[in-house]
Design an enzyme around this catalytic site. Structure first.
Site, PDB file in Angstrom:
ATOM      1  N   ASP A   1       0.450 -21.291  48.011  1.00  0.00           N
ATOM      2  CA  ASP A   1       1.328 -21.921  49.000  1.00  0.00           C
ATOM      3  C   ASP A   1       1.273 -23.449  48.933  1.00  0.00           C
ATOM      4  O   ASP A   1       0.435 -24.101  49.566  1.00  0.00           O
ATOM      5  CB  ASP A   1       0.944 -21.416  50.395  1.00  0.00           C
ATOM      6  CG  ASP A   1       2.022 -21.741  51.400  1.00  0.00           C
ATOM      7  OD1 ASP A   1       2.576 -22.845  51.340  1.00  0.00           O
ATOM      8  OD2 ASP A   1       2.314 -20.881  52.231  1.00  0.00           O
TER       9      ASP A   1
ATOM     10  N   TYR B   1       7.304 -18.403  61.065  1.00  0.00           N
ATOM     11  CA  TYR B   1       7.982 -19.666  61.367  1.00  0.00           C
ATOM     12  C   TYR B   1       8.658 -19.581  62.734  1.00  0.00           C
ATOM     13  O   TYR B   1       9.164 -18.523  63.113  1.00  0.00           O
ATOM     14  CB  TYR B   1       9.082 -19.938  60.345  1.00  0.00           C
ATOM     15  CG  TYR B   1       8.607 -20.357  58.987  1.00  0.00           C
ATOM     16  CD1 TYR B   1       8.010 -21.588  58.800  1.00  0.00           C
ATOM     17  CD2 TYR B   1       8.801 -19.548  57.893  1.00  0.00           C
ATOM     18  CE1 TYR B   1       7.604 -21.994  57.539  1.00  0.00           C
ATOM     19  CE2 TYR B   1       8.404 -19.945  56.631  1.00  0.00           C
ATOM     20  CZ  TYR B   1       7.808 -21.162  56.465  1.00  0.00           C
ATOM     21  OH  TYR B   1       7.422 -21.565  55.211  1.00  0.00           O
TER      22      TYR B   1
ATOM     23  N   SER C   1       1.748 -25.499  52.147  1.00  0.00           N
ATOM     24  CA  SER C   1       0.534 -25.643  52.969  1.00  0.00           C
ATOM     25  C   SER C   1      -0.421 -26.674  52.379  1.00  0.00           C
ATOM     26  O   SER C   1      -0.958 -27.505  53.115  1.00  0.00           O
ATOM     27  CB  SER C   1      -0.213 -24.309  53.075  1.00  0.00           C
ATOM     28  OG  SER C   1       0.545 -23.414  53.821  1.00  0.00           O
TER      29      SER C   1
ATOM     30  N   GLN D   1      -1.123 -16.914  49.862  1.00  0.00           N
ATOM     31  CA  GLN D   1      -1.773 -18.118  50.407  1.00  0.00           C
ATOM     32  C   GLN D   1      -2.255 -19.092  49.337  1.00  0.00           C
ATOM     33  O   GLN D   1      -2.079 -20.296  49.474  1.00  0.00           O
ATOM     34  CB  GLN D   1      -2.929 -17.721  51.319  1.00  0.00           C
ATOM     35  CG  GLN D   1      -2.447 -17.504  52.733  1.00  0.00           C
ATOM     36  CD  GLN D   1      -3.541 -17.047  53.683  1.00  0.00           C
ATOM     37  OE1 GLN D   1      -4.705 -16.981  53.297  1.00  0.00           O
ATOM     38  NE2 GLN D   1      -3.168 -16.717  54.885  1.00  0.00           N
TER      39      GLN D   1
ATOM     40  N   ARG E   1       5.477 -16.013  53.370  1.00  0.00           N
ATOM     41  CA  ARG E   1       4.227 -16.335  54.056  1.00  0.00           C
ATOM     42  C   ARG E   1       3.415 -15.062  54.259  1.00  0.00           C
ATOM     43  O   ARG E   1       3.260 -14.575  55.372  1.00  0.00           O
ATOM     44  CB  ARG E   1       4.551 -17.025  55.383  1.00  0.00           C
ATOM     45  CG  ARG E   1       4.219 -18.488  55.426  1.00  0.00           C
ATOM     46  CD  ARG E   1       5.093 -19.364  54.626  1.00  0.00           C
ATOM     47  NE  ARG E   1       4.467 -20.643  54.313  1.00  0.00           N
ATOM     48  CZ  ARG E   1       4.398 -21.673  55.134  1.00  0.00           C
ATOM     49  NH1 ARG E   1       4.860 -21.588  56.347  1.00  0.00           N
ATOM     50  NH2 ARG E   1       3.828 -22.799  54.750  1.00  0.00           N
TER      51      ARG E   1
HETATM   52  P1  NAD Z   1       6.397 -25.739  59.817  1.00  0.00           P
HETATM   53  O1  NAD Z   1       6.090 -26.935  59.002  1.00  0.00           O
HETATM   54  O2  NAD Z   1       7.609 -24.939  59.516  1.00  0.00           O
HETATM   55  O3  NAD Z   1       6.545 -26.171  61.357  1.00  0.00           O
HETATM   56  C1  NAD Z   1       5.540 -26.868  62.015  1.00  0.00           C
HETATM   57  C2  NAD Z   1       5.333 -26.316  63.390  1.00  0.00           C
HETATM   58  O4  NAD Z   1       6.402 -26.771  64.238  1.00  0.00           O
HETATM   59  C3  NAD Z   1       5.311 -24.798  63.533  1.00  0.00           C
HETATM   60  O5  NAD Z   1       4.059 -24.433  64.077  1.00  0.00           O
HETATM   61  C4  NAD Z   1       6.445 -24.524  64.508  1.00  0.00           C
HETATM   62  O6  NAD Z   1       6.160 -23.453  65.381  1.00  0.00           O
HETATM   63  C5  NAD Z   1       6.520 -25.818  65.249  1.00  0.00           C
HETATM   64  N1  NAD Z   1       7.748 -26.058  66.015  1.00  0.00           N
HETATM   65  C6  NAD Z   1       9.028 -25.726  65.713  1.00  0.00           C
HETATM   66  N2  NAD Z   1       9.853 -26.107  66.717  1.00  0.00           N
HETATM   67  C7  NAD Z   1       9.081 -26.721  67.670  1.00  0.00           C
HETATM   68  C8  NAD Z   1       9.336 -27.331  68.916  1.00  0.00           C
HETATM   69  N3  NAD Z   1      10.562 -27.370  69.434  1.00  0.00           N
HETATM   70  N4  NAD Z   1       8.291 -27.835  69.608  1.00  0.00           N
HETATM   71  C9  NAD Z   1       7.027 -27.785  69.117  1.00  0.00           C
HETATM   72  N5  NAD Z   1       6.724 -27.214  67.944  1.00  0.00           N
HETATM   73  C10 NAD Z   1       7.734 -26.684  67.223  1.00  0.00           C
HETATM   74  O7  NAD Z   1       5.127 -24.807  59.905  1.00  0.00           O
HETATM   75  P2  NAD Z   1       4.069 -24.417  58.775  1.00  0.00           P
HETATM   76  O8  NAD Z   1       3.001 -25.391  58.673  1.00  0.00           O
HETATM   77  O9  NAD Z   1       4.850 -24.139  57.548  1.00  0.00           O
HETATM   78  O10 NAD Z   1       3.454 -23.088  59.376  1.00  0.00           O
HETATM   79  C11 NAD Z   1       4.268 -22.042  59.950  1.00  0.00           C
HETATM   80  C12 NAD Z   1       3.435 -20.762  60.112  1.00  0.00           C
HETATM   81  O11 NAD Z   1       3.226 -20.128  58.844  1.00  0.00           O
HETATM   82  C13 NAD Z   1       2.059 -20.959  60.705  1.00  0.00           C
HETATM   83  O12 NAD Z   1       1.790 -19.868  61.554  1.00  0.00           O
HETATM   84  C14 NAD Z   1       1.146 -20.894  59.524  1.00  0.00           C
HETATM   85  O13 NAD Z   1      -0.174 -20.499  59.863  1.00  0.00           O
HETATM   86  C15 NAD Z   1       1.824 -19.819  58.732  1.00  0.00           C
HETATM   87  N6  NAD Z   1       1.448 -19.854  57.319  1.00  0.00           N
HETATM   88  C16 NAD Z   1       1.142 -18.669  56.689  1.00  0.00           C
HETATM   89  C17 NAD Z   1       0.797 -18.675  55.335  1.00  0.00           C
HETATM   90  C18 NAD Z   1       0.476 -17.392  54.613  1.00  0.00           C
HETATM   91  O14 NAD Z   1       0.105 -16.433  55.244  1.00  0.00           O
HETATM   92  N7  NAD Z   1       0.647 -17.343  53.304  1.00  0.00           N
HETATM   93  C19 NAD Z   1       0.769 -19.889  54.636  1.00  0.00           C
HETATM   94  C20 NAD Z   1       1.089 -21.067  55.312  1.00  0.00           C
HETATM   95  C21 NAD Z   1       1.442 -21.029  56.654  1.00  0.00           C
END
Ligand code: NAD
Length: 380
Positions: A132, A231, A135, A129, A124
């Site tokens: 990804d 994460y 996403s 991005q 990530r």
């Molecule tokens: P994910 O699908 O792994 O999880 C979804 C969400 O569930 C996360 O926000 C996590 O914090 C939350 N979660 C976990 N346990 C929980 C709980 N007990 N109660 C409530 N919420 C809980 O997440 P994702 O969509 O893959 O995104 C994770 C992070 O990665 C985000 O900050 C996103 O912005 C970032 N991201 C970065 C890039 C990049 O820079 N290339 C690309 C995609 C996502």
């Protein structure tokens, strides 16, 4: 000249394809030969003739000769173990290979001496991005989850002032504010709902508020889960118990709950118990996007809608497949972004020093590189 093959997906219910006509054109312009299995794009709205017109060779699905000549296989899901054996040693597959606890895949890659890039493991980082796929697909799932909820709800989403009186807006709670959760927030807001959001990562508070939703601060207890690489890490049982207690009152007032909370490679955190469901009003709707990982909500089942004392529990698996045209177009662009540097100058070369490649290359010529991933077991 590298030979690319785009497979006709065989997984049940899969409607997506790993290359659109536009991205086929792009791969051809990079100096590759592209073959696509007949019918591969049909369910996503891309007919064979269009692929033919842009210069792809149309081939019979499963044709051993083509599989045996392929250097790079583009897929959404990993092909069956039998199909993998048709590829020549040293060929590479790229897709959402679901590596967690998939020891059968590891064994097949090893015995066929294949290289494999699992998009789930892309680091990530900003540079990644555009590649990804988690996403691009999660975004679609978040959007579609809200539309499903709105269609199933016994109320309006927006506040309406009508001649028959005023209707209050729907109250939506979104659990987890990653990519799917934030898109669910944005979609519910566009439809006029009042939205509350719970996440364990405090960094998302600002993002949630910038979308006009209200953030529910995580419970103030010591075992708050850490995060790594963007994460959330797995929460302790004590933390989850405190979180359920905190969310119980919120859910009792909710019309819709969208569940998106996940921890990569683990069972989804259980955030909604039977007792909490007992307090929800008949007519309310829960959409559980984490259902395949065990579910954030008790009693949800993949692909099914369960009526529990009037509360509709929708086990929403595979939502990107319900928007196959855009899901495929975006997924295909993710693959171009990842593979453009790999296919430069009419050669296929995997630079395993590159952070992006190293992060997602689970097998290199049959040598398994992420044993820890294959052994995670999707357990708690
Ligand atoms: P994910 O699908 O792994 O999880 C979804 C969400 O569930 C996360 O926000 C996590 O914090 C939350 N979660 C976990 N346990 C929980 C709980 N007990 N109660 C409530 N919420 C809980 O997440 P994702 O969509 O893959 O995104 C994770 C992070 O990665 C985000 O900050 C996103 O912005 C970032 N991201 C970065 C890039 C990049 O820079 N290339 C690309 C995609 C996502």
């Amino acid at each position: 000249m590298p030979r690319l093959l785009i497979q006709l997906e065989s997984a049940m219910g899969e409607t997506r394809v790993a290359a659109s006509p536009d991205t086929v054109k792009k791969f051809l312009s990079l100096g590759s030969k592209v073959a696509i299995e007949r019918g591969a794009g049909l369910a996503a709205g891309f007919v064979d003739a269009v692929y033919g017109n842009v210069g792809a060779e149309l081939v019979t699905p499963g044709d051993e000769q083509f599989w045996g000549q392929t250097d790079l296989l583009l897929c959404v899901h990993a092909p069956s173990e039998i199909s993998l054996q048709k590829l020549r040693p040293g060929a590479t597959i790229v897709g959402l290979l679901a590596p967690y606890s998939n020891s059968a895949l590891a064994a097949a890659l090893k015995s066929a001496k294949l290289s494999a890039m699992a998009l789930e493991l892309l680091p990530r980082i900003s540079r990644a991005q555009s590649a990804d796929a988690l996403s691009s697909q999660a975004n679609i799932a978040g959007y579609k989850a809200v539309l499903l909820a709105a269609a199933a709800l016994d109320r309006y989403f927006p506040m309406l002032m009508t001649a028959a009186g005023t209707v209050q807006p729907a109250r939506v709670v979104v659990l987890g504010a990653g990519v799917a959760g934030l898109q669910a927030v944005a979609t519910a807001k566009r439809l006029g709902a009042v939205v509350y959001v719970s996440d364990v990562r405090s960094a998302v508070k600002e993002q949630v508020e910038s979308l006009g939703a209200r953030f529910i601060d995580p419970p103030e207890i010591e075992q708050r889960p850490d995060e790594s690489g963007g994460y959330a890490k797995q929460a302790s049982e004590a933390f989850l118990a405190a979180q359920r207690e905190q969310l119980s009152n919120q859910l009792a007032q909710a019309d819709v709950v969208i569940c998106t909370a996940q921890v990569p490679g683990r069972k989804a955190p259980r955030l909604i118990s039977d007792l909490m469901l007992d307090r929800m009003r008949p007519g309310a709707v829960v959409v559980d996007l984490a259902v395949e990982q065990g579910g954030n909500c008790a009693n949800t089942r993949p692909g099914e809608t369960v009526d529990r004392n009037g509360v509709k529990l929708i086990g929403a698996s595979d939502l990107p497949c319900s928007v196959p045209n855009h899901a495929s177009a975006l997924y295909s662009r993710n693959l171009v972004a990842l593979l453009e540097p790999v296919l430069k100058d009419g050669q296929l070369s995997l630079n395993i020093e590159d952070e992006l490649i190293a992060g997602c290359l689970i097998s290199h010529n049959g040598e398994i590189r992420h044993n820890n991933v294959f052994n995670m077991g999707g357990s708690n």
